[in-house]
Design an enzyme around this catalytic site. Structure first.
Site, PDB file in Angstrom:
ATOM      1  N   GLY A  56       0.639  -1.185   0.152  1.00 36.86           N
ATOM      2  CA  GLY A  56       0.019  -0.183   0.175  1.00 36.86           C
ATOM      3  C   GLY A  56       1.155   1.421  -0.095  1.00 36.86           C
ATOM      4  O   GLY A  56       2.402   1.229   0.511  1.00 36.86           O
ATOM      5  N   LYS A  57      -0.338   2.426  -0.301  1.00 40.49           N
ATOM      6  CA  LYS A  57       0.702   3.820   0.075  1.00 40.49           C
ATOM      7  C   LYS A  57       0.273   5.043   0.090  1.00 40.49           C
ATOM      8  O   LYS A  57      -1.219   4.028  -0.247  1.00 40.49           O
ATOM      9  CB  LYS A  57       1.614   3.976  -1.495  1.00 40.49           C
ATOM     10  CG  LYS A  57       2.867   4.751  -1.306  1.00 40.49           C
ATOM     11  CD  LYS A  57       4.235   3.924  -0.723  1.00 40.49           C
ATOM     12  CE  LYS A  57       5.704   4.593  -0.731  1.00 40.49           C
ATOM     13  NZ  LYS A  57       6.481   4.485   0.080  1.00 40.49           N
TER      14      LYS A  57
END
Ligand code: NAD
Length: 428
Positions: free
Chosen positions: A117-118
């Site tokens: 994720g980011k």
């Protein structure tokens, strides 16, 4: 000065320097080698979830500003999403998407039970007070609160975010859940459930990768000349730890100059000098050389640990190192890859070389969930085990499939993620 082998059009240059396109090129190469079918490619290419939030915040002068933030969960096939949150004026959804997928591959290559994720918020931290940053962070957290959590998505610091930012996120999340939940983020201060060994972890991982590569060449640290670009968290720690192991760090390259000493720099003295003066320039223990030329010094190991797009199709042919250990994310463009391969440079790709950071973040999450904290030796020992095993996995995979290490790392990662997806089956 940097000598260019060809003058690219700005269009070609844009394409070469676009991390999204570089990531796609590597994905395609690995997917082709694995002969992944079209359906699985579509699944692996698409983020599982993208969240956009607009964050109203009262500034210190009483005005209201609305900031835009993103959180992209690329994959949760192997576990909760994992990845940093960055604050910068030029954050885009496209960039966050690319970085989220990068995290999926990085976690898979070192076999952590995480997806990728980011997150990011479009803002300029240089123009915001600590109070304003705190309000942005808390409101951003509140807006994405249903989607994060120890079992769902575990953010961490990235560009312009730090331990304090993680403490605010942890506190906001905990207030909503009515219980202190330290495992919701990693990269926290040690007194709030952070892990020992985290600040050194990425640099230590680079050192372990180098050490493993040296074994293949039958070289010893004391005969190994190392050039490091970037004297920050990753490059500085790698330099410090490697100097202690008797590597000859012959040059440190920073944004303003490079320092060179063919007999090896005194890294502790250089750190003290930088702390006192704010720069590595003027260090008495070495000579100042051109910072572009320093990348092309004759050496055994080059560690780019500053920024992306440093080794490109225009300068790769000038690299004289035998081993390239990518401390930074994306320091080599995909167009430089074939040039390095032709020069038979042994590359430890970023998703492996700098995975020490996310590995100790994983340990932090484990310790928070156990409520039992490990001493630094145990952290370092377990980090070593994971880095050595992952390095060997990648090198074996490369030999078996007759591909370079980068392609092997991506193949291994894609294969692990697609295997998990197939085992789980598609829920319909
Ligand atoms: P940092 O800000 O602590 O250090 C970066 C250093 O590079 C600074 O000293 C800066 O002055 C220097 N620098 C900047 N531009 C330069 C240039 N053009 N030439 C030479 N030096 C330059 O950052 P960091 O945490 O060490 O991260 C460095 C890289 O490693 C980034 O690509 C980051 O994404 C990646 N990375 C970091 C971690 C981590 O745990 N910190 C983990 C994985 C990957």
């Amino acid at each position: 000065m940097l000598v260019q082998t060809a003058t690219p059009s700005s269009h070609e240059e844009d394409a070469e320097f676009n991390p999204l396109l570089s990531a796609e090129a590597r994905f395609d190469e690995a997917a082709n080698q694995l002969r992944l079918d079209d359906g699985m490619r579509k699944v692996l290419r698409s983020p599982a979830r993208e969240i956009t939030v607009h964050i109203p915040v009262v500034l210190d002068d009483g005005r209201i500003e609305v900031f835009t933030g993103y959180r992209v969960q690329h994959s949760i096939a192997r576990g909760p999403a994992k990845g940093g949150i960055r604050y910068a004026p030029d954050v885009t959804l496209n960039e966050v998407r690319a970085l989220a997928s990068w995290m999926t591959w990085k976690c898979a290559v070192v076999n952590l039970p995480f997806g990728g994720g980011k997150g990011g918020v479009i803002c300029n931290p240089a123009q915001l007070s600590q109070f304003e940053l705190e309000r942005i962070t808390r409101r951003y957290t509140a807006e994405i609160i249903e989607f994060i959590g120890p079992e769902k998505d575990v953010p961490a610091p990235d560009m312009n975010t730090n331990e304090q930012t993680m403490a605010w996120i942890m506190d906001t999340y905990s207030m909503h859940m009515r219980q202190t939940t330290t495992a919701v983020v990693t990269g926290k201060p040690i007194d709030l459930g952070g892990s020992k060994g985290r600040p050194e972890a990425t640099g230590r991982g680079c050192m372990i990768s180098t050490e493993q590569a040296l074994r293949l060449f039958n070289w010893k640290p004391e005969d190994t000349r190392v050039v490091i670009q970037g004297f920050g968290n990753v490059g500085g720690m790698a330099a410090r730890l490697m100097a202690r192991e008797n590597y000859k760090i012959i040059s440190i390259i920073e944004y303003d100059c490079a320092i060179f000493n063919p007999h090896g720099l005194d890294i502790e003295a250089l750190m003290t000098h930088r702390k006192e003066t704010g720069t590595i320039a003027g260090f008495a223990g070495g000579e100042e050389i051109d910072r572009f030329e320093a990348l092309f010094l004759d050496c055994e190991v080059l560690i780019p640990a500053a920024k992306e797009n440093v080794i490109t199709s225009h300068n790769a042919s000038k690299i004289r190192a035998r081993i390239l250990v990518e401390g930074a994310n994306g320091p080599t463009t995909s167009m430089a890859d074939p040039i390095l391969a032709e020069k038979r440079i042994f590359v430890v790709p970023d998703i492996l070389a700098n995975a020490g950071g996310v590995t100790v973040s994983y340990f932090e999450w484990v310790q928070d969930r156990q409520g039992y904290f490990w001493n630094e030796n145990l952290v370092n020992e377990r980090l070593r085990e994971i880095m050595v095993n992952s390095f060997n996995d990648v090198v074996k995979y490369a030999e078996m499939h007759k591909v370079n290490n980068r392609t092997a790392a991506y193949m291994l990662a894609l294969d692990r993620v697609q295997f998990a997806i197939k085992l789980r089956g598609l829920y319909a």
